[in-house]
Scaffold this active site. Sequence first.
Site, PDB file in Angstrom:
ATOM      1  N   SER A 112      30.342  44.492  40.296  1.00 53.62           N
ATOM      2  CA  SER A 112      30.734  43.000  39.550  1.00 53.62           C
ATOM      3  C   SER A 112      32.197  42.817  39.583  1.00 53.62           C
ATOM      4  O   SER A 112      32.959  42.816  40.736  1.00 53.62           O
ATOM      5  CB  SER A 112      30.034  42.918  38.233  1.00 53.62           C
ATOM      6  N   HIS A 113      32.737  42.954  38.525  1.00 55.33           N
ATOM      7  CA  HIS A 113      34.122  42.418  38.500  1.00 55.33           C
ATOM      8  C   HIS A 113      35.368  43.787  38.679  1.00 55.33           C
ATOM      9  O   HIS A 113      36.215  43.679  38.595  1.00 55.33           O
ATOM     10  CB  HIS A 113      34.422  41.948  36.918  1.00 55.33           C
ATOM     11  N   ASP A 276      33.260  35.863  39.851  1.00 55.02           N
ATOM     12  CA  ASP A 276      33.381  37.384  40.001  1.00 55.02           C
ATOM     13  C   ASP A 276      33.034  37.907  41.137  1.00 55.02           C
ATOM     14  O   ASP A 276      32.420  37.239  42.257  1.00 55.02           O
ATOM     15  CB  ASP A 276      32.986  38.072  38.568  1.00 55.02           C
ATOM     16  N   ASP A 278      30.346  39.653  42.172  1.00 53.08           N
ATOM     17  CA  ASP A 278      28.825  39.282  42.647  1.00 53.08           C
ATOM     18  C   ASP A 278      28.376  38.065  42.366  1.00 53.08           C
ATOM     19  O   ASP A 278      27.256  37.525  42.577  1.00 53.08           O
ATOM     20  CB  ASP A 278      27.890  40.358  41.865  1.00 53.08           C
ATOM     21  N   ASP A 280      28.345  36.126  39.539  1.00 51.70           N
ATOM     22  CA  ASP A 280      27.238  35.760  38.251  1.00 51.70           C
ATOM     23  C   ASP A 280      28.027  35.194  37.116  1.00 51.70           C
ATOM     24  O   ASP A 280      27.801  34.680  36.074  1.00 51.70           O
ATOM     25  CB  ASP A 280      26.301  37.076  37.806  1.00 51.70           C
ATOM     26  N   ARG A 281      29.395  35.520  37.211  1.00 51.89           N
ATOM     27  CA  ARG A 281      30.276  34.811  35.997  1.00 51.89           C
ATOM     28  C   ARG A 281      30.881  33.590  36.555  1.00 51.89           C
ATOM     29  O   ARG A 281      31.022  33.221  37.765  1.00 51.89           O
ATOM     30  CB  ARG A 281      31.625  35.992  35.879  1.00 51.89           C
ATOM     31  N   LYS A 375      22.822  35.820  35.076  1.00 52.82           N
ATOM     32  CA  LYS A 375      23.732  34.955  34.911  1.00 52.82           C
ATOM     33  C   LYS A 375      24.145  34.327  36.333  1.00 52.82           C
ATOM     34  O   LYS A 375      24.059  34.988  36.941  1.00 52.82           O
ATOM     35  CB  LYS A 375      24.961  35.197  33.990  1.00 52.82           C
TER      36      LYS A 375
HETATM   37  C1  VG1 Z   1      30.423  43.623  30.419  1.00 53.85           C
HETATM   38  C2  VG1 Z   1      30.192  42.280  29.738  1.00 53.85           C
HETATM   39  C3  VG1 Z   1      28.518  42.006  29.488  1.00 53.85           C
HETATM   40  C4  VG1 Z   1      28.304  41.609  30.858  1.00 53.85           C
HETATM   41  C5  VG1 Z   1      28.432  42.773  31.552  1.00 53.85           C
HETATM   42  C6  VG1 Z   1      27.842  42.716  33.209  1.00 53.85           C
HETATM   43  O1  VG1 Z   1      29.607  44.709  29.869  1.00 53.85           O
HETATM   44  O2  VG1 Z   1      30.612  42.465  28.293  1.00 53.85           O
HETATM   45  O3  VG1 Z   1      28.728  40.594  28.732  1.00 53.85           O
HETATM   46  O4  VG1 Z   1      26.789  41.516  30.658  1.00 53.85           O
HETATM   47  O5  VG1 Z   1      29.657  43.220  31.778  1.00 53.85           O
HETATM   48  O6  VG1 Z   1      28.388  41.775  33.789  1.00 53.85           O
HETATM   49  P1  VG1 Z   1      30.418  45.612  29.112  1.00 53.85           P
HETATM   50  O7  VG1 Z   1      29.211  46.584  28.612  1.00 53.85           O
HETATM   51  O8  VG1 Z   1      31.312  46.362  30.026  1.00 53.85           O
HETATM   52  O9  VG1 Z   1      31.135  45.061  27.949  1.00 53.85           O
HETATM   53  V1  VG1 Z   1      28.897  41.903  35.265  1.00 53.85           V
HETATM   54  O10 VG1 Z   1      29.321  40.145  35.790  1.00 53.85           O
HETATM   55  O11 VG1 Z   1      29.726  43.131  35.207  1.00 53.85           O
HETATM   56  O12 VG1 Z   1      27.094  42.015  36.181  1.00 53.85           O
HETATM   57 CO    CO Z   2      29.240  40.040  37.818  1.00 50.04          CO
END
Ligand code: VG1
Ligand code: CO
Length: 542
Positions: A112-113, A276, A278, A280-281, A375
């Site tokens: 992801s990010h 982001d 992938d 989804d954000r 998302k």
């Molecule tokens: C973070 C965010 C959470 C989100 C998750 C995955 O998790 O706070 O809201 O669902 O990332 O998003 P954490 O446990 O680091 O707070 V993504 O776009 O990384 O798939």
């Molecule tokens: Co993501």
Amino acid sequence: MTRTVAISPFPDQKPGTSGLRKKVPLFQTPGYTEAFIQSIFDSLEGMEGESLVIGGDGRFYNRDVIQIAIRMAAANGFGRVVIGKGGILSTPAASHLIRKRQAFGGLILSASHNPGGPTEDFGIKYNISNGGPAPEKITDAIYARSRTIDRYLIAEFDDVDLDKIGDFEADGMAIEVVDPVAEYAELMETLFDFDAIRAHVAGGFRVAFDAMHAVTGPYAREILVRRLGVDPALVINAFPLEDFGGHHPDPNLVHAKQLYDQMMGPDAPDFGAASDGDGDRNLVIGRGIFVTPSDSLAILAANAHLAPGYKAGLKGIARSMPTSGAADRVAAKLGVEMHETPTGWKFFGNLLDAGRCTICGEESAGAGSDHVREKDGLWAILLWLNILAVRRQSVREIVHGHWAEYGRTYYSRHDYEALDTESANQLMAALDGKLSLLPGRKVGSLTIEKADNFAYQDPIDGSVSRNQGIRIFFEGGSRLVFRLSGTGTSGATLRIYMERYQPDPTRHDEETQSVLAPLILAARDLAEIGKWTGRDAPTVIT
Ligand code: VG1
Ligand code: CO
């Protein structure tokens, strides 16, 4: 030909908030990736002859893992794999493909990010047949299996050409390489009024988008530029790179600073957005105004009926616990159910499947609906554009109008990154240990009303998830939440979420951090942040 390869288990393959995320060199350790994928397959039943969707965000090591996954899918009895061309599938597009092909499940390769590259992060996540992330019951089983696994199965055939769309076959398994964008774009056309958005854009409404050199580049070029007429000069970083150009593909005010500065500067476009790693954000910025993700969720929910896909109204709204209460006020006004779930999209799946909510969101720049089970960054951006095209107002007018109607929830998250894991755990344990003593206590100008450690019982399957974050409620409706991140790959990250509700419209133009100052001080005091972490300020403020 299938080979059985003996291995020893790896002790650290516990999926976090969203799959297993580790450094690339660890995934490259012989047998590591295979052990995790085999642990997934061993935790499933009935995949014989079924389809598996495979795709990722294009980061370094994506193509290698896809080749491994294809060979292991064949050896484990899958009848077909469906792969995005070039190994690319945004997370929401993968979710859609799983649903559309009635696949057994999918492997989404993404961190992801998190940053990408040879020494940065990689991730593997398993999604089930509804298109959503595997629920805890399955991720727990995967972890348990990874502790005892002693072999993996892999077929032996040449690498599949991921860059050629078409139908192939290897070792009796069908291999389908698809355009990663086409079917997703079609789905978006069914939900939104593309003609109205196109007309608005043609009329001079300027849209800027930052794809952050991540997976949404091809989606933005097809949907925003080609289908909606957005000026390509305003679509930046639109080609995926294995290392995201050296940046974190995290659409926040730190990493999407170029876009932010543009939106706050002279002659800013009307609407700015980013996604982001992938896809989804979403980050949404109007000319001269940043929209917090919690507000964005509330505004999208309040206006969704303006888009064709949601004209029948919403069945309900769901938000993760740390997300602000702004959406709750919309649900109350609409007279629909409101659900509060733990952090992570996997908790929305049952509610969406059961028709208990239509729109879901998280404070971490995530919003989505029942069109998929993830998302969806571009979905949120398109819904905003559809609303703007219908209302013909600026983002600022829409946001201020929303606050005037519902009140404003000032909101911020402070992250303390790369903490010593042991100290971070101690901080949380110490805070947890004194929860029962807090009600009635004064901290600065605030008085604590109640405090707890959030537990969630899924209303559909009854499963209970405990220890999902510490909540401290103050008299007057302010709230503090503390939790540790479950997506990081080095040390621990402490997240502190702060919110304060202000119904008075004459007080809707204040600076967020100043409004939240009493809560920021209370958080430091209550959690003894300095003592446990040695830090006197957060690393990232969003
Ligand atoms: C973070 C965010 C959470 C989100 C998750 C995955 O998790 O706070 O809201 O669902 O990332 O998003 P954490 O446990 O680091 O707070 V993504 O776009 O990384 O798939
Ligand atoms: Co993501």
